[in-house]
Design a protein around this motif. Sequence first.
Motif, PDB file in Angstrom:
ATOM      1  N   ASP A 199       0.838  -1.204   0.000  1.00 42.47           N
ATOM      2  CA  ASP A 199       0.000   0.000   0.000  1.00 42.47           C
ATOM      3  C   ASP A 199       0.868   1.247   0.000  1.00 42.47           C
ATOM      4  OD1 ASP A 199      -2.405  -1.397   0.034  1.00 42.47           O
ATOM      5  OD2 ASP A 199      -2.378  -1.577   2.219  1.00 42.47           O
TER       6      ASP A 199
ATOM      7  N   ASP B 167       4.051   1.404  -1.045  1.00 40.68           N
ATOM      8  CA  ASP B 167       4.812   1.479  -2.290  1.00 40.68           C
ATOM      9  C   ASP B 167       3.963   1.987  -3.444  1.00 40.68           C
ATOM     10  OD1 ASP B 167       6.894   0.540  -0.874  1.00 40.68           O
ATOM     11  OD2 ASP B 167       6.788  -1.534  -1.608  1.00 40.68           O
ATOM     12  N   LYS B 168       2.728   1.528  -3.476  1.00 37.75           N
ATOM     13  CA  LYS B 168       1.864   1.910  -4.595  1.00 37.75           C
ATOM     14  C   LYS B 168       1.275   3.304  -4.420  1.00 37.75           C
ATOM     15  CE  LYS B 168      -0.275  -2.230  -4.744  1.00 37.75           C
ATOM     16  NZ  LYS B 168      -1.475  -3.040  -4.855  1.00 37.75           N
TER      17      LYS B 168
END
Lengths: 534, 320
Positions: free
Chosen positions: A176, A178-179
């Motif tokens: 979550d 990283d994105k």
Amino acid sequence: MKTIKSMFGKGLVLLLAVLMVLTGCSSDSETESAGLKKPDYKVDKETPAWKLDKRKETTTLTWYVNADWWNADFGNDFVTKQIKKDLNIDVKFITGDDTKLNALFSGGDIPDIISLFDANAPIAKKANTWALPLNELADTYDPYFHKVAVKDTLKWHELKDGKTYGYANFSNTQADYDKGVIPATTAFVIRKDVYEAIGKPEMKTPEQFQSAMTKIKEQYPKLIPFGPSEAFGEVLQDYIGVPLETKDGKFYNRNLDKDYLTWLETFNGVYQKGGISDDSFADDNTAMEEKIKSGKYASMLISGIPQKGGALQSFKTNNPGSEYIAVDGPESTVGNAPTLNQSGITGWMMNYITKKSKDPAKATQLFTYLLSEKGQTLVTYGIEGETYTVNADGKYEYKPEIKEMRTKNPDQYKKEYRFGEFFFFGHDKYNLLSEDSTIEATKQMAQWGKGKLVPHFVLEGTNPDQGTPEARSFSAIDTEWQKTVVSMVRAKSDKQFDKELKSYEKFLDENNWNKITELKTKKMEQNREKLGMK
Amino acid sequence: MGKNNVEIKEKRPLGPRFKRFFKDFKNQWELQSMIIPGLIFMIIFSYIPMYGLLIAFKQYTALDTFSTAPWVGLKNFQIIMTDKFFWEAMVNTVAISLMKLAIGFIAPIILAIMIYELHDGPIKRFMQTISYLPHFLSWIVLGGMLITWFSTTGLLNQTLMAVGLMDNPQNYLLDAGKYWWIATLSDIWKEVGWGTILYLAVMSKIDPTYYEAAKIDGASRLKQIWHITIPSMKYIINLNLILAVSGIFGSNFDQTLVLMNTQNQEKAEVLSTYVYRIGMTQGDFSYATAVGLGMSIVSLILLVGAHKVTKRLNEGQSVL
């Protein structure tokens, strides 16, 4: 009146005792096996079991929520009506606090599902004695669960026996972060008109920052150049990127970081020149919000921006052109990058299926249902076409009549629709599907924080266990630190600044700090193992 | 009935004590049985819960029952002895309570006499109403008001600066040295009007002929107050004193929660907020109970002490 008041103060603990005694000190439920009964339907990996379970009779589940404010209604609003229909269940909510929960346990009257609010409470740590392992439940009753449950979240909440008993909502994983699914909620913000009037200066080094604050003080004598008080602890540490741990992965006391102390000294300088108001340290939450609403602070270092969204928006609406904007603020003097924090992997509420559950199959189906995209969408937006539409940008929009009801008649809205309230398995990513949920005034701030979030997972839940001598010392140290940090910012001279710091260090030595550090380091190692960082 | 009792008392031979007790009881059984519901209520809600005090001697967590929690003896009490925050809270509680007792106990008596001396009419009613008003606001609301009044731009600083008593505004709530006074005076301001009600009720029962007689004898207003009003209220003053003394350790809870901040905590934290902090927010039930038990014991000692003092003041007659 006076007697009632004093009874309240003195009797808190006693009251607890009353309820515990009244409900009796009967049996303990530790000796039950987890042997699960086979379901009446054939399970399938690809299909959620609620579609396979064709039983005619309605199952009634009792669901305990450890909060008095929980809305115990079921089956009357849009969301729960749909759940009731899809799963052929009826839910009886029981609400209460720790006392009530304790009474239920000692009385042996344990509900089917339990939702707690503290994953680190002793009761959650001992879930293996009263709850069923989610993996086994899923294998037996609903393998589809594995598809919708987040592996990292399950792994994080594993207990010592290697099994996971509770599922957490609002648990953010590394993926979550990283994105960029979740927005940053910390920022240094300044009033746009002030910023422009002082010539949009850089405010990254201590000297630049101090001179900018002096300028504000000179040009806007009625404003408080910098506030509120929450800025000076962890928020500042994250903002300038104080390391989370030592180089060799041990616990690091961020409060004594050189870089951080340099900045605290800077703020002390700002204070001495009148740039920080004493009132900030006495204000309660309401008073602080009032100051944001009226734009009293020229600049702020704030966290929890969504919670302050209402106040920020109110100021923006009433003072167009002066709104708070996020700009680059204090920067590490030793070249660290910011490590802004957001909700971690621990999440918020924990949901369990108990050993006493009358119908663990249905309970598992309910968990899967609420975790699936269908369930998540239902509890946040309802059903496409009926209550919401998806616009050209792929954003979810409530139907106009629902939007209107939400602003004009929130009580009726809660009663009829209850969107965004049934959040047992909620996750921020579903809220972010809609533009409606973000506040205009905070959008630019979230934008500024993109890419600056760093998970603090390794530090989560590393405080000493409740009720231990270390926990007592740790809480004392924390109280002392809260006092020290404010005293340092308010110091009249450099000498006093150093004296406050010395006294904090002495307090650490006197209160078991070495042992706490050891304990925390050990817990961090365990965390790393769970996170697969080892 | 009363007459009956007297007769029995006179006839009663000097027998063993319990025999007398039973005889008395038998004679009054109708009256005595009326106490039973109250007694049952007390047993269930006051005496049985005392069993819960056991956890002060145990290491208790939310999952344990009383029987499963391990015994730790006096360990929790030993920790109290070395706990710096406990002793700070102890000193603050005693100091603030004594200040409240010293000033706050006398203030409503004086105010009640002043109101009593006013002529009946709109002014008297107006004075009474405005003096009651702050009582009806909760500390949450009042605390917010006080935070604003004591802030650098608040009422107090502006007044003092306007009359030239000071140059630089300061936030009074951050000054730990002033906290005891702030707590005491704000509490008195809130409660003084309400405290007069009981006294006014008693005063309205004083026979007006006393005053008429005193006037004829040429007694001044002050003399009338000193020799008629105050002696007539003696009984209720004593009772109030006992209640106030026994309540010393229980008070200040909500007031402290709102007015406390990091800078005045060392002078503001009182035992009840301390127990709340460790018991409720840190889940340390055993320790919190141990502190609570200690508080109750000291309260009991104070209560007995106050009872003894008032008994002496009341010429040997007990109020309780």
